[in-house]
Write an enzyme that holds these catalytic residues in place. Structure first.
Site, PDB file in Angstrom:
ATOM      1  N   ARG A 219       0.858  -1.189   0.000  1.00  0.00           N
ATOM      2  CA  ARG A 219       0.000   0.000   0.000  1.00  0.00           C
ATOM      3  C   ARG A 219       0.894   1.239   0.000  1.00  0.00           C
ATOM      4  O   ARG A 219       1.743   1.379   0.889  1.00  0.00           O
ATOM      5  CB  ARG A 219      -0.913  -0.017   1.243  1.00  0.00           C
ATOM      6  CG  ARG A 219      -1.737   1.233   1.390  1.00  0.00           C
ATOM      7  CD  ARG A 219      -2.753   1.140   2.543  1.00  0.00           C
ATOM      8  NE  ARG A 219      -3.510   2.372   2.593  1.00  0.00           N
ATOM      9  CZ  ARG A 219      -3.392   3.305   3.547  1.00  0.00           C
ATOM     10  NH1 ARG A 219      -2.603   3.105   4.591  1.00  0.00           N
ATOM     11  NH2 ARG A 219      -4.083   4.409   3.479  1.00  0.00           N
TER      12      ARG A 219
ATOM     13  N   GLU B 172      -7.411   8.788   6.089  1.00  0.00           N
ATOM     14  CA  GLU B 172      -7.670   9.460   7.364  1.00  0.00           C
ATOM     15  C   GLU B 172      -8.135  10.909   7.203  1.00  0.00           C
ATOM     16  O   GLU B 172      -7.431  11.852   7.605  1.00  0.00           O
ATOM     17  CB  GLU B 172      -6.410   9.395   8.252  1.00  0.00           C
ATOM     18  CG  GLU B 172      -5.919   7.979   8.494  1.00  0.00           C
ATOM     19  CD  GLU B 172      -4.704   7.919   9.434  1.00  0.00           C
ATOM     20  OE1 GLU B 172      -4.164   8.977   9.774  1.00  0.00           O
ATOM     21  OE2 GLU B 172      -4.320   6.802   9.821  1.00  0.00           O
TER      22      GLU B 172
ATOM     23  N   TYR C 203      -4.554   1.906  15.720  1.00  0.00           N
ATOM     24  CA  TYR C 203      -3.335   1.931  16.528  1.00  0.00           C
ATOM     25  C   TYR C 203      -3.617   1.687  18.004  1.00  0.00           C
ATOM     26  O   TYR C 203      -2.838   1.062  18.698  1.00  0.00           O
ATOM     27  CB  TYR C 203      -2.616   3.277  16.351  1.00  0.00           C
ATOM     28  CG  TYR C 203      -2.009   3.393  14.977  1.00  0.00           C
ATOM     29  CD1 TYR C 203      -0.737   2.898  14.723  1.00  0.00           C
ATOM     30  CD2 TYR C 203      -2.733   3.931  13.912  1.00  0.00           C
ATOM     31  CE1 TYR C 203      -0.180   2.955  13.456  1.00  0.00           C
ATOM     32  CE2 TYR C 203      -2.185   3.988  12.636  1.00  0.00           C
ATOM     33  CZ  TYR C 203      -0.912   3.489  12.413  1.00  0.00           C
ATOM     34  OH  TYR C 203      -0.371   3.535  11.153  1.00  0.00           O
TER      35      TYR C 203
ATOM     36  N   GLU D  65      -3.690   0.004   8.120  1.00  0.00           N
ATOM     37  CA  GLU D  65      -2.500   0.396   8.890  1.00  0.00           C
ATOM     38  C   GLU D  65      -2.639  -0.155  10.298  1.00  0.00           C
ATOM     39  O   GLU D  65      -3.708  -0.056  10.906  1.00  0.00           O
ATOM     40  CB  GLU D  65      -2.360   1.928   9.026  1.00  0.00           C
ATOM     41  CG  GLU D  65      -1.931   2.640   7.776  1.00  0.00           C
ATOM     42  CD  GLU D  65      -1.770   4.141   7.988  1.00  0.00           C
ATOM     43  OE1 GLU D  65      -1.540   4.578   9.142  1.00  0.00           O
ATOM     44  OE2 GLU D  65      -1.888   4.869   7.001  1.00  0.00           O
TER      45      GLU D  65
ATOM     46  N   ASN E 255      -7.571   2.132   9.793  1.00  0.00           N
ATOM     47  CA  ASN E 255      -6.252   2.288  10.414  1.00  0.00           C
ATOM     48  C   ASN E 255      -6.452   2.256  11.919  1.00  0.00           C
ATOM     49  O   ASN E 255      -7.155   3.103  12.480  1.00  0.00           O
ATOM     50  CB  ASN E 255      -5.604   3.613   9.999  1.00  0.00           C
ATOM     51  CG  ASN E 255      -5.219   3.623   8.530  1.00  0.00           C
ATOM     52  OD1 ASN E 255      -5.300   2.599   7.848  1.00  0.00           O
ATOM     53  ND2 ASN E 255      -4.793   4.776   8.043  1.00  0.00           N
TER      54      ASN E 255
ATOM     55  N   HIS F  88      -2.798  11.069   0.582  1.00  0.00           N
ATOM     56  CA  HIS F  88      -2.244  10.836   1.924  1.00  0.00           C
ATOM     57  C   HIS F  88      -1.617  12.165   2.357  1.00  0.00           C
ATOM     58  O   HIS F  88      -0.423  12.244   2.664  1.00  0.00           O
ATOM     59  CB  HIS F  88      -1.246   9.683   1.904  1.00  0.00           C
ATOM     60  CG  HIS F  88      -0.993   9.062   3.247  1.00  0.00           C
ATOM     61  ND1 HIS F  88      -1.203   7.739   3.531  1.00  0.00           N
ATOM     62  CD2 HIS F  88      -0.541   9.606   4.403  1.00  0.00           C
ATOM     63  CE1 HIS F  88      -0.869   7.473   4.795  1.00  0.00           C
ATOM     64  NE2 HIS F  88      -0.464   8.608   5.353  1.00  0.00           N
TER      65      HIS F  88
HETATM   66  O1  IFM Z   1       2.457   7.786   9.962  1.00  0.00           O
HETATM   67  C1  IFM Z   1       1.066   7.832  10.093  1.00  0.00           C
HETATM   68  C2  IFM Z   1       0.406   7.624   8.757  1.00  0.00           C
HETATM   69  O2  IFM Z   1       0.837   8.546   7.804  1.00  0.00           O
HETATM   70  C3  IFM Z   1      -1.090   7.738   8.888  1.00  0.00           C
HETATM   71  N1  IFM Z   1      -1.593   6.927   9.960  1.00  0.00           N
HETATM   72  C4  IFM Z   1      -0.922   6.972  11.224  1.00  0.00           C
HETATM   73  C5  IFM Z   1       0.561   6.791  11.050  1.00  0.00           C
HETATM   74  C6  IFM Z   1       1.271   6.838  12.411  1.00  0.00           C
HETATM   75  O3  IFM Z   1       1.050   8.051  13.040  1.00  0.00           O
END
Ligand code: IFM
Length: 441
Positions: free
Chosen positions: A79, A168, A296, A348, A294, A123
């Protein structure tokens, strides 16, 4: 990849992810125009280490070596994003042949190595020329984005596995236009709300135009999502968590899948609510082939902002984000429960940790644990009936982590920024072995 004992089907997409501004460098090479991030980095104090994307990981030069490395990991997908100002320097009008050639080399190079190309159009590195007329706050940018999407599809679309419109949109809207800690550095809640609407509108109109153009790639959008957990049972914390859920999740998911903005967030915005023209919401609901997520961490919300990450004993990454894989399962189940979602992809997932280079090795056990636990969280969602299409690690390489500069390392491959040497961390070796085991179990 086949594994009869695994919940992951043979055609499951396993990948690694990057974005153009974070890795390419070559910021003014071969006719590329400046992006809003080039300009933002030049503002004193904007980036923690006062760095920029001028050189980054030199991927523009080292792309072939990088694609070889991706193939050697045993993933089946990559990606990446296109830098809009590299291919269309002013954001409208003339195209830059050398920029388009670069992405053609990437796409053909991936296919030659048996890897699926998953392309993201936006992006975050908007052509700076468009910002001079208001950027995403200006409705004209919507049509420029649609034209850009059509140009990319016309050149590359026959070889792409997927096209993501935006990565995002919350980040572009809120961090770029409300808190102003990301490019273009604007601090206006009203602008942020309008920007979010224009991003969604441009997504919907681009999908419609791409389908009319005969796009063969799967089409979708990528959202950054996190379950909102109130820090306590107090009515104030509960109410704040509900509002934050509205601002991060429902503000994007409701228009995409239900054709309306959430009433509680609209009420909170009051006079800052966006101008929405007749037909906009219908355009935004254009059917998607996939939704990218995405993930985290979760967010723990306290009305008085007193909650300290890690205070309940959870590990915290170098970004200050709690490691909470259960939140990924929870989120995927919630998406299936609350929305008529297409197949979901984790586009992500990964962690920044304080890596240490020991000889030629990085023993990043914390990252290995993070990835293993989150992949298991995806498997658990699938066991509970969520249709998942793939999983991608953020990120292939250590890279430019936006306002944090090069201080935060998310890569499964270590980058020495003095020499540009790449070294596989233990997490890359673990991912390779995990994928190999998927084939043979
Ligand atoms: O590095 C970023 C990415 O560009 C977009 N999503 C979160 C990642 C980590 O902060």
């Amino acid at each position: 990849m086949s594994n009869k004992n695994s919940v992951f089907p043979p055609d499951f997409v396993w990948g690694v992810a990057t974005s153009a501004f974070q890795i390419e460098g070559a910021h003014a090479a071969d006719g590329k125009g400046p992006s809003i991030w080039d300009n933002f980095c030049a503002q004193p104090g904007a980036i923690a280490d006062a760095s920029n994307g001028d050189v980054a990981c030199q991927h523009y030069l080292r792309w072939a070596e990088d694609l070889d490395m991706i193939a050697a990991l045993g993933v089946n997908a990559y990606r990446f994003s296109v830098s809009w100002p590299r291919v269309q320097p002013a954001g409208s009008g003339a195209w830059n042949a050398k920029g388009l050639d670069f992405y053609e080399r990437i796409v053909d190079g991936l296919l030659a190595r048996g890897l699926q190309p998953h392309l993201t159009l936006n992006h975050w590195d908007l052509p700076a020329a468009l910002q001079t007329s208001g950027g995403w706050a200006n409705r004209d940018t919507v049509q420029h984005f649609v034209d850009y999407a059509l140009g990319i599809n016309a050149r590359l679309g026959d070889r792409l596995a997927s096209i993501t419109t935006h990565n995002e949109p919350w980040v572009v809207a809120v961090l770029g236009h409300e808190t102003g800690i990301f490019a273009p550095g604007i601090k206006s809640r009203k602008a942020a709300a309008q920007v979010s609407h224009h991003l969604l509108l441009s997504h919907g109109l681009a999908l419609q135009a791409l389908r009319e153009q005969g796009a063969r790639a799967k089409l979708g959008i990528v959202l950054n999502l996190a379950p909102m957990h109130p820090a306590t049972d107090s009515p104030a914390d509960l109410a704040q968590a509900t509002l934050e859920d509205g601002r991060l999740l429902r503000w994007y998911l409701d228009p995409l899948f239900k054709g309306s903005y959430p009433a509680d967030v609209l009420a909170d915005l009051g006079g800052d609510a966006p101008v929405v023209e007749a037909g906009d919401l219908q355009a935004i609901t254009a059917p998607m082939d996939f939704l990218g997520v995405n993930y985290y961490s979760h967010s723990v919300v306290s009305a008085d902002k007193s909650y300290k990450a890690g205070s309940t004993g959870l590990t915290v990454t170098d970004m200050g984000w709690e490691v909470y894989p259960e939140g990924l399962t929870e989120l995927l189940l919630r998406l299936k429960r609350d929305y008529p979602v297409p197949p979901l992809f984790v586009t992500e997932n990964g962690g920044a940790f304080k890596d240490e280079l020991v000889g030629d090795r990085v023993h990043d056990k914390a990252r290995v644990d993070y990835l293993a636990r989150h992949i298991e969280a995806v498997a658990e969602a699938m066991r509970q009936g969520v249709e998942m299409g793939g999983y991608m690690v953020w990120s292939l390489l250590d890279n430019f982590e936006w306002a944090s500069g090069y201080e935060k390392r998310f890569g499964i491959v270590h980058v020495d920024y003095q020499t540009q040497q790449r070294r596989l961390k233990d997490s890359a070796l673990w991912y390779r072995d995990f994928l190999q085991a998927q084939k043979t179990l």
